[in-house]
Motif scaffolding. Structure first.
Motif, short mmCIF file in Angstrom:
data_model
loop_
_atom_site.label_atom_id
_atom_site.label_comp_id
_atom_site.label_asym_id
_atom_site.label_seq_id
_atom_site.Cartn_x
_atom_site.Cartn_y
_atom_site.Cartn_z
N ARG A 88 0.88 -1.18 0.00
CA ARG A 88 0.00 0.00 0.00
C ARG A 88 0.91 1.22 0.00
O ARG A 88 1.43 1.61 1.03
N GLY A 89 1.18 1.72 -1.17
CA GLY A 89 2.07 2.89 -1.29
C GLY A 89 3.46 2.50 -1.73
O GLY A 89 3.83 1.33 -1.76
N PHE A 90 4.24 3.52 -2.11
CA PHE A 90 5.58 3.31 -2.66
C PHE A 90 6.50 2.60 -1.67
O PHE A 90 7.15 1.60 -2.00
N ARG A 91 6.55 3.12 -0.46
CA ARG A 91 7.51 2.58 0.52
C ARG A 91 7.25 1.11 0.80
O ARG A 91 8.17 0.29 0.80
N GLU A 92 5.98 0.76 1.00
CA GLU A 92 5.66 -0.63 1.29
C GLU A 92 6.04 -1.56 0.14
O GLU A 92 6.60 -2.63 0.36
N ALA A 93 5.73 -1.14 -1.08
CA ALA A 93 6.02 -1.99 -2.25
C ALA A 93 7.52 -2.27 -2.34
O ALA A 93 7.95 -3.41 -2.52
N VAL A 94 8.32 -1.22 -2.22
CA VAL A 94 9.78 -1.38 -2.36
C VAL A 94 10.34 -2.19 -1.19
O VAL A 94 11.20 -3.06 -1.38
N LEU A 95 9.84 -1.95 0.00
CA LEU A 95 10.36 -2.71 1.15
C LEU A 95 9.99 -4.19 1.06
O LEU A 95 10.78 -5.06 1.41
N MET A 96 8.80 -4.48 0.58
CA MET A 96 8.41 -5.89 0.40
C MET A 96 9.36 -6.55 -0.60
O MET A 96 9.82 -7.67 -0.40
N ALA A 97 9.64 -5.84 -1.70
CA ALA A 97 10.50 -6.40 -2.75
C ALA A 97 11.90 -6.68 -2.22
O ALA A 97 12.45 -7.77 -2.41
N VAL A 98 12.47 -5.70 -1.57
CA VAL A 98 13.85 -5.82 -1.11
C VAL A 98 13.98 -6.87 0.00
O VAL A 98 14.92 -7.65 0.03
N ASN A 99 13.00 -6.88 0.91
CA ASN A 99 13.08 -7.81 2.02
C ASN A 99 12.66 -9.24 1.65
O ASN A 99 12.78 -10.15 2.47
N ALA A 100 12.19 -9.43 0.43
CA ALA A 100 11.88 -10.79 -0.02
C ALA A 100 13.16 -11.61 -0.15
O ALA A 100 13.14 -12.84 -0.06
N GLY A 134 16.96 -12.63 -2.20
CA GLY A 134 17.31 -13.04 -3.56
C GLY A 134 17.98 -11.90 -4.31
O GLY A 134 18.90 -11.27 -3.80
N ASP A 135 17.47 -11.61 -5.50
CA ASP A 135 18.06 -10.55 -6.33
C ASP A 135 17.49 -9.21 -5.89
O ASP A 135 16.73 -8.55 -6.62
N THR A 136 17.86 -8.80 -4.69
CA THR A 136 17.16 -7.71 -4.00
C THR A 136 17.31 -6.34 -4.67
O THR A 136 16.38 -5.55 -4.64
N ASP A 137 18.50 -6.05 -5.24
CA ASP A 137 18.64 -4.73 -5.87
C ASP A 137 17.69 -4.63 -7.07
O ASP A 137 17.04 -3.62 -7.30
N THR A 138 17.59 -5.74 -7.78
CA THR A 138 16.77 -5.77 -8.99
C THR A 138 15.28 -5.80 -8.65
O THR A 138 14.47 -5.13 -9.31
N LEU A 139 14.91 -6.54 -7.62
CA LEU A 139 13.51 -6.55 -7.18
C LEU A 139 13.12 -5.14 -6.73
O LEU A 139 12.04 -4.63 -7.07
N GLY A 140 14.02 -4.50 -5.99
CA GLY A 140 13.77 -3.13 -5.52
C GLY A 140 13.67 -2.15 -6.68
O GLY A 140 12.79 -1.29 -6.71
N ALA A 141 14.57 -2.31 -7.65
CA ALA A 141 14.58 -1.41 -8.81
C ALA A 141 13.27 -1.52 -9.59
O ALA A 141 12.67 -0.51 -9.98
N MET A 142 12.82 -2.74 -9.81
CA MET A 142 11.61 -2.94 -10.64
C MET A 142 10.34 -2.54 -9.89
O MET A 142 9.46 -1.88 -10.46
N ALA A 143 10.24 -2.94 -8.62
CA ALA A 143 9.06 -2.53 -7.83
C ALA A 143 9.06 -1.01 -7.69
O ALA A 143 8.02 -0.37 -7.79
N GLY A 144 10.25 -0.42 -7.49
CA GLY A 144 10.37 1.03 -7.34
C GLY A 144 9.97 1.77 -8.61
O GLY A 144 9.36 2.84 -8.54
N ALA A 145 10.31 1.20 -9.77
CA ALA A 145 9.97 1.85 -11.04
C ALA A 145 8.46 1.84 -11.28
O ALA A 145 7.89 2.82 -11.77
N ILE A 146 7.80 0.74 -10.92
CA ILE A 146 6.34 0.66 -11.11
C ILE A 146 5.64 1.57 -10.08
O ILE A 146 4.81 2.41 -10.42
N ALA A 147 6.01 1.38 -8.81
CA ALA A 147 5.36 2.15 -7.74
C ALA A 147 5.64 3.64 -7.90
O ALA A 147 4.78 4.48 -7.63
N GLY A 148 6.85 3.98 -8.36
CA GLY A 148 7.21 5.39 -8.54
C GLY A 148 6.38 6.04 -9.63
O GLY A 148 6.00 7.21 -9.52
N ALA A 149 6.10 5.28 -10.70
CA ALA A 149 5.27 5.83 -11.78
C ALA A 149 3.84 6.05 -11.28
O ALA A 149 3.19 7.04 -11.62
N TYR A 150 3.35 5.12 -10.48
CA TYR A 150 1.95 5.17 -10.03
C TYR A 150 1.73 6.20 -8.90
O TYR A 150 0.80 6.99 -8.95
#
Ligand code: R7I
Ligand code: MG
Ligand code: MG
Length: 313
Positions: A245-257, A259-275
């Motif tokens: 729910r919101g940019f911060r949550e999306a990126v934190l979920m991605a990074v804290n999952a 694995g490939d955390t920089d890339t998960l963060g980058a992609m979730a951040g790019a989608i959430a940042g646009a929205y």
């Protein structure tokens, strides 16, 4: 279209990518459990340095500014010009860069990689072509094949570009995203390129509601590969956007999952940042981002210039 609205979405996506990348860099390759043991929840950036994900995204933005129809030869030239090996590239990319340096044409330098590298950098194609689905797909495929020729590598890039493009469109129309419809549409669009990636994307629809960030991260980690493959990473990143729910949550979920955390963060951040827009990025993350050379201010400048071109029509 108003310049200010485009700028908010484009800058949000580009800096969202950089912020997620820098946040996840420190723990790239760690498991979800290892991050949890060490940090509880990782929420703070270390030194704000971004990685290859953002460095290559910058190359795509520069190429689009040079030629608004997107010229893969120019993109390949920018990839090589910006290449800093220490930013941590996929193992096959060093060979790609060596071949570009030798002067081989862009069509001949890539490999049959299914890595997530074409998806991690593709956001600018997504937001710049948000209003034309056909062109968005065509350019996403072109941009991917410079380095990644495996259908899964290409499909990952198309899915990520579509996700960024679709949320940009909804934001500019002032409409909310219907997560199930959104995921179905993205999945349907890549079915013809890779049924395997399309199937993995449909799993997002089955994710239960997450009570908090840690729960979301755990769900992503147990449902998706979250690894260096396009098939494992792109659905997890889109999943993070859907769960958060919101940019911060999306990126934190991605990074804290994990694995490939920089890339998960980058992609979730790019989608959430646009929205959610540039203003939704936590101030502390923006302050922490590297700024010298092709850093935060430069990325912001590129996003603004792209928004200006788009606003002028
Ligand atoms: O996809 P790519 O740009 O890597 C991106 C990742 C991100 O996590 C970045 O943050 C950075 O750390 O790297 O680079 P590639 O080298 O094309 O693909 C990544 C890796 O996937 C390769 O180095 C291989 O280990 C693996 N891989 C394959 N292995 C076997 N067979 C990709 N394709 C294949 C394959 O066909
Ligand atoms: Mg990286
Ligand atoms: Mg990575």
């Amino acid at each position: 279209m108003r310049f200010e609205d485009l700028q908010e979405a484009f800058s949000g996506s580009a800096l969202g990518c950089a912020a997620g990348d820098a946040l996840g860099r420190e723990v790239e390759g760690w498991s979800h459990e290892a991050i949890r043991r060490h940090f509880g929840l990782l929420t703070e950036m270390q030194d704000g340095r971004y990685t290859d994900d953002t460095e290559m995204m910058i190359g795509l933005m520069e190429a689009l500014l040079e030629d608004r129809e997107f010229d893969p030869a120019r993109a390949a030239r920018r990839f090589l010009e910006n290449f800093h090996p220490w930013r941590g590239y996929g193992a096959r990319i060093y060979g790609v860069m060596a071949r570009l340096k030798q002067g081989l044409p862009w069509q001949e330098v890539g490999t049959d990689s299914w890595g997530n590298g074409a998806a991690m950098r593709v956001a600018p194609i997504g937001f710049f072509f948000f209003d034309d689905r056909g062109r968005l797909k065509e350019k996403a495929i072109l941009s991917a094949t410079i380095t990644h020729k495996h259908p899964e590598g290409v499909a990952g890039a198309v899915a990520q570009a579509l996700a960024v493009g679709m949320v940009t469109e909804r934001r500019l129309q002032g409409q909310e995203i219907d997560p199930v419809g959104f995921v179905r549409e993205v999945s349907k669009e890549v079915e013809g390129i890779s049924p395997e990636v399309a199937e993995e994307l449909r799993k997002i629809e089955e994710l239960p509601h997450a009570e908090d960030v840690l729960e979301g991260a755990r769900l992503l980690s147990s449902s998706f590969g979250c690894d260096i493959s396009a098939k494992g990473a792109v659905p997890a990143a889109i999943g993070a956007f859907v769960l958060g729910r919101g940019f911060r949550e999306a990126v934190l979920m991605a990074v804290n999952a994990g694995g490939d955390t920089d890339t998960l963060g980058a992609m979730a951040g790019a989608i959430a940042g646009a929205y959610y827009g540039l203003r939704a990025i936590p101030e502390g993350w923006l302050l922490g981002l590297e700024d010298e050379g092709k850093g935060k201010s430069y990325i912001l400048h590129l996003a603004e210039e792209l928004a200006r071109i788009k606003a002028e029509g």
